[in-house]
Scaffold this motif. Structure first.
Motif, PDB file in Angstrom:
ATOM      1  N   GLY A 290       0.987  -0.957   0.154  1.00 29.88           N
ATOM      2  CA  GLY A 290       0.335   0.510   0.069  1.00 29.88           C
ATOM      3  C   GLY A 290       0.988   0.712   0.004  1.00 29.88           C
ATOM      4  N   ALA A 291       1.823   0.747   0.036  1.00 24.62           N
ATOM      5  CA  ALA A 291       3.257   2.075   0.050  1.00 24.62           C
ATOM      6  C   ALA A 291       2.409   2.756  -1.091  1.00 24.62           C
ATOM      7  N   SER A 292       3.174   3.771  -1.012  1.00 27.35           N
ATOM      8  CA  SER A 292       3.086   5.487  -2.354  1.00 27.35           C
ATOM      9  C   SER A 292       4.322   5.339  -3.095  1.00 27.35           C
ATOM     10  N   TYR A 293       4.823   5.984  -3.826  1.00 30.80           N
ATOM     11  CA  TYR A 293       6.283   6.135  -4.822  1.00 30.80           C
ATOM     12  C   TYR A 293       5.861   6.247  -5.973  1.00 30.80           C
ATOM     13  N   ASN A 294       6.671   6.964  -6.683  1.00 30.24           N
ATOM     14  CA  ASN A 294       6.711   7.507  -7.807  1.00 30.24           C
ATOM     15  C   ASN A 294       8.645   7.189  -9.187  1.00 30.24           C
ATOM     16  N   ALA A 295       8.506   6.470  -8.426  1.00 32.37           N
ATOM     17  CA  ALA A 295      10.498   6.071  -9.045  1.00 32.37           C
ATOM     18  C   ALA A 295      10.988   4.574  -8.689  1.00 32.37           C
ATOM     19  N   HIS A 296      11.586   3.481  -9.259  1.00 33.59           N
ATOM     20  CA  HIS A 296      12.203   2.869  -8.714  1.00 33.59           C
ATOM     21  C   HIS A 296      13.047   2.346  -8.541  1.00 33.59           C
ATOM     22  N   GLY A 297      14.282   1.820  -7.634  1.00 39.45           N
ATOM     23  CA  GLY A 297      15.740   1.259  -7.708  1.00 39.45           C
ATOM     24  C   GLY A 297      16.206   0.702  -7.644  1.00 39.45           C
ATOM     25  N   THR A 298      17.149   0.553  -7.655  1.00 41.70           N
ATOM     26  CA  THR A 298      18.401  -0.925  -7.366  1.00 41.70           C
ATOM     27  C   THR A 298      17.835  -1.752  -6.236  1.00 41.70           C
ATOM     28  N   ASN A 299      18.390  -2.394  -6.629  1.00 38.86           N
ATOM     29  CA  ASN A 299      17.003  -4.184  -5.099  1.00 38.86           C
ATOM     30  C   ASN A 299      15.839  -3.742  -5.402  1.00 38.86           C
ATOM     31  N   GLY A 300      15.477  -3.587  -6.155  1.00 40.41           N
ATOM     32  CA  GLY A 300      13.975  -3.555  -6.100  1.00 40.41           C
ATOM     33  C   GLY A 300      13.611  -2.520  -4.848  1.00 40.41           C
ATOM     34  N   ARG A 301      14.101  -1.119  -4.396  1.00 38.30           N
ATOM     35  CA  ARG A 301      13.632  -0.460  -4.288  1.00 38.30           C
ATOM     36  C   ARG A 301      12.932   0.080  -4.874  1.00 38.30           C
ATOM     37  N   LYS A 302      12.354   1.485  -3.777  1.00 38.11           N
ATOM     38  CA  LYS A 302      10.622   2.417  -4.184  1.00 38.11           C
ATOM     39  C   LYS A 302      11.115   3.791  -3.790  1.00 38.11           C
ATOM     40  N   TYR A 303      10.782   5.202  -4.012  1.00 39.04           N
ATOM     41  CA  TYR A 303      11.390   5.816  -3.524  1.00 39.04           C
ATOM     42  C   TYR A 303       9.843   7.051  -4.100  1.00 39.04           C
ATOM     43  N   LEU A 304       9.433   7.998  -2.958  1.00 39.63           N
ATOM     44  CA  LEU A 304       9.154   9.126  -3.510  1.00 39.63           C
ATOM     45  C   LEU A 304      10.323  10.026  -3.630  1.00 39.63           C
ATOM     46  N   LEU A 305       9.882  10.292  -4.943  1.00 36.42           N
ATOM     47  CA  LEU A 305      10.721  12.139  -5.391  1.00 36.42           C
ATOM     48  C   LEU A 305      10.786  13.199  -5.443  1.00 36.42           C
ATOM     49  N   PRO A 306      10.813  14.779  -5.345  1.00 37.36           N
ATOM     50  CA  PRO A 306      10.418  15.829  -6.157  1.00 37.36           C
ATOM     51  C   PRO A 306       9.974  16.241  -7.324  1.00 37.36           C
ATOM     52  N   ALA A 307       8.753  16.804  -8.405  1.00 34.30           N
ATOM     53  CA  ALA A 307       8.982  17.072  -9.305  1.00 34.30           C
ATOM     54  C   ALA A 307      10.623  17.700  -9.538  1.00 34.30           C
ATOM     55  N   LEU A 308      11.119  18.157 -11.131  1.00 37.72           N
ATOM     56  CA  LEU A 308      11.964  19.472 -10.714  1.00 37.72           C
ATOM     57  C   LEU A 308      11.285  20.125 -12.237  1.00 37.72           C
ATOM     58  N   TYR A 309      12.049  20.764 -11.923  1.00 37.09           N
ATOM     59  CA  TYR A 309      11.847  21.626 -12.673  1.00 37.09           C
ATOM     60  C   TYR A 309      12.799  21.409 -13.589  1.00 37.09           C
ATOM     61  N   ASP A 310      11.946  22.048 -15.195  1.00 40.41           N
ATOM     62  CA  ASP A 310      12.548  20.980 -16.757  1.00 40.41           C
ATOM     63  C   ASP A 310      12.554  22.654 -17.313  1.00 40.41           C
ATOM     64  N   PRO A 311      14.056  23.194 -17.841  1.00 39.33           N
ATOM     65  CA  PRO A 311      14.018  24.582 -18.045  1.00 39.33           C
ATOM     66  C   PRO A 311      14.157  24.537 -19.839  1.00 39.33           C
ATOM     67  N   ALA A 312      13.845  23.107 -20.454  1.00 41.62           N
ATOM     68  CA  ALA A 312      12.862  23.151 -21.476  1.00 41.62           C
ATOM     69  C   ALA A 312      11.607  23.401 -22.447  1.00 41.62           C
ATOM     70  N   THR A 313      11.133  22.900 -21.285  1.00 33.95           N
ATOM     71  CA  THR A 313      10.099  23.163 -21.617  1.00 33.95           C
ATOM     72  C   THR A 313       8.669  23.680 -20.535  1.00 33.95           C
ATOM     73  N   SER A 314       9.488  24.706 -19.033  1.00 36.22           N
ATOM     74  CA  SER A 314       9.092  26.243 -18.668  1.00 36.22           C
ATOM     75  C   SER A 314       8.462  25.610 -18.081  1.00 36.22           C
ATOM     76  N   SER A 315       8.426  23.721 -16.998  1.00 37.95           N
ATOM     77  CA  SER A 315       7.022  23.310 -16.436  1.00 37.95           C
ATOM     78  C   SER A 315       7.910  22.103 -15.445  1.00 37.95           C
ATOM     79  N   CYS A 316       6.809  22.102 -14.254  1.00 36.39           N
ATOM     80  CA  CYS A 316       7.306  21.261 -13.064  1.00 36.39           C
ATOM     81  C   CYS A 316       7.302  19.943 -14.126  1.00 36.39           C
ATOM     82  N   SER A 317       8.895  19.038 -13.839  1.00 37.72           N
ATOM     83  CA  SER A 317       8.286  17.216 -14.227  1.00 37.72           C
ATOM     84  C   SER A 317       8.627  16.295 -13.574  1.00 37.72           C
ATOM     85  N   THR A 318       7.093  15.269 -13.730  1.00 38.89           N
ATOM     86  CA  THR A 318       6.999  14.483 -12.938  1.00 38.89           C
ATOM     87  C   THR A 318       7.363  12.652 -13.279  1.00 38.89           C
ATOM     88  N   LEU A 319       7.694  12.452 -12.520  1.00 39.21           N
ATOM     89  CA  LEU A 319       7.294  10.923 -13.032  1.00 39.21           C
ATOM     90  C   LEU A 319       6.310  10.100 -13.932  1.00 39.21           C
TER      91      LEU A 319
END
Length: 320
Positions: A290-319
């Motif tokens: 039931g855990a919330s996440y947006n990114a997979h990592g090594t060793n089967g990990r899951k993480y929640l990571l913040p949006a990054l500002y994308d300078p190419a689109t001038s918007s907040c980029s999410t996975l």
């Protein structure tokens, strides 16, 4: 040592402020988990012609206080996951999230690139500097890492107080003088992040804990079953993005130099599409835990990571 701090000041755009958790610090940047949601307008972050972090950079972890081996593994696996040379087989991945930072190098017409790898880990479990640290002591601990071509990360345990921690910051990044080699003084970048679980989880570990301010919604289940350390990863991720793109205070940022917004802090409170005040967005959910996440990592990990500002689109980029 040079220094500046994140603030909520802006001279170039109007921010929609839904939840006040400000960013103030004496170093280049402070990271605070917030429920702010904003949509950048035009090109939010300006390039101030300074150096971006480049080359093969070791990421060294200095653990201050008591951490379980399982807690240290959560963070070290995250650092390893950043490298495209050890990508997660599952998508979306931590490495894919990190690739957004490469756009800043392209925008700056830089022919250089950044490659991170996990360096050494230093355990300071005897609280040699006590359980209440100043900013100067944070830098002192950071110097235990490498002195050249390095990001030295100080992680303080849940029973350690740091100046400003839980009051106006959850972490910080900056730089300090390092090795003196062949007549040249080198700098190393450093980051500090504190474990907020017992001190201010609602302040620094949202959305894994009820927020102190603003709209109230049920906390999400942490992907590694550790509210404090999963919260630390969110802060660390944000500060790493700021370190890469504004390592010495004259890279990419918006606003005043001593109160800048950087790659991740320009998109506070956003973790997935559909985010709004008190809601992190439409995240992926582990069917078993039931855990919330947006990114997979090594060793089967899951993480929640913040949006990054994308300078190419001038918007907040999410996975997701």
């Amino acid at each position: 040592m040079s220094s500046s701090s994140f603030g909520l000041k802006s001279t170039h755009c109007i921010f929609i402020l839904f939840l006040l958790i400000s960013f103030i610090n004496v170093c280049f940047a402070s990271r605070k988990l917030t429920a702010l949601v904003q949509e950048p307008q035009n090109q939010l972050l300006q390039y101030h012609k300074g150096a971006l972090l480049s080359g093969k950079i070791s990421v060294n972890l200095i653990w201050y206080g008591k951490f379980k081996p399982s807690q240290r593994a959560i963070v070290s696996d995250f650092i390893t996951s950043l490298s495209s040379s050890t990508p997660s087989k599952a998508d979306p991945s931590v490495a894919k999230w990190w690739k957004t930072t490469e756009k800043y190098y392209h925008l700056a017409n830089s022919k250089k690139s950044l490659s991170l790898y996990l360096g050494k880990q230093v355990l300071v479990e005897n609280y040699s500097l006590g359980k209440s640290l100043t900013q100067k002591q944070i830098v002192q601990l950071a110097s235990k890492g490498e002195q050249k071509d390095a990001i030295n990360i100080v992680l303080t345990a849940s029973d350690v107080a740091v100046d400003g921690f839980c009051v106006n910051r959850c972490g910080t990044h900056g730089s300090s003088k390092g090795a003196f080699i062949r007549g040249k003084t080198y700098k190393f970048a450093y980051i500090w992040v504190g474990n907020s679980e017992t001190q201010c989880a609602g302040y620094c570990a949202w959305p894994f804990h009820q927020p102190i301010y603003g709209p109230q919604s049920p906390p999400l289940v942490a992907p590694n079953n550790d509210v404090g350390v999963d919260g630390m990863v969110i802060n660390l991720a944000s500060l790493l993005a700021g370190t890469a793109t504004n390592p010495f205070g004259n890279g990419y940022y918006q606003g005043e130099a001593d109160a800048p917004l950087e790659a991740a802090s320009a998109c506070p409170g956003v973790y997935a599409k559909g985010a709004y005040p008190g809601y992190a967005g439409d995240l992926l959910v582990d069917k078993t835990t039931g855990a919330s996440y947006n990114a997979h990592g090594t060793n089967g990990r899951k993480y929640l990571l913040p949006a990054l500002y994308d300078p190419a689109t001038s918007s907040c980029s999410t996975l997701v």
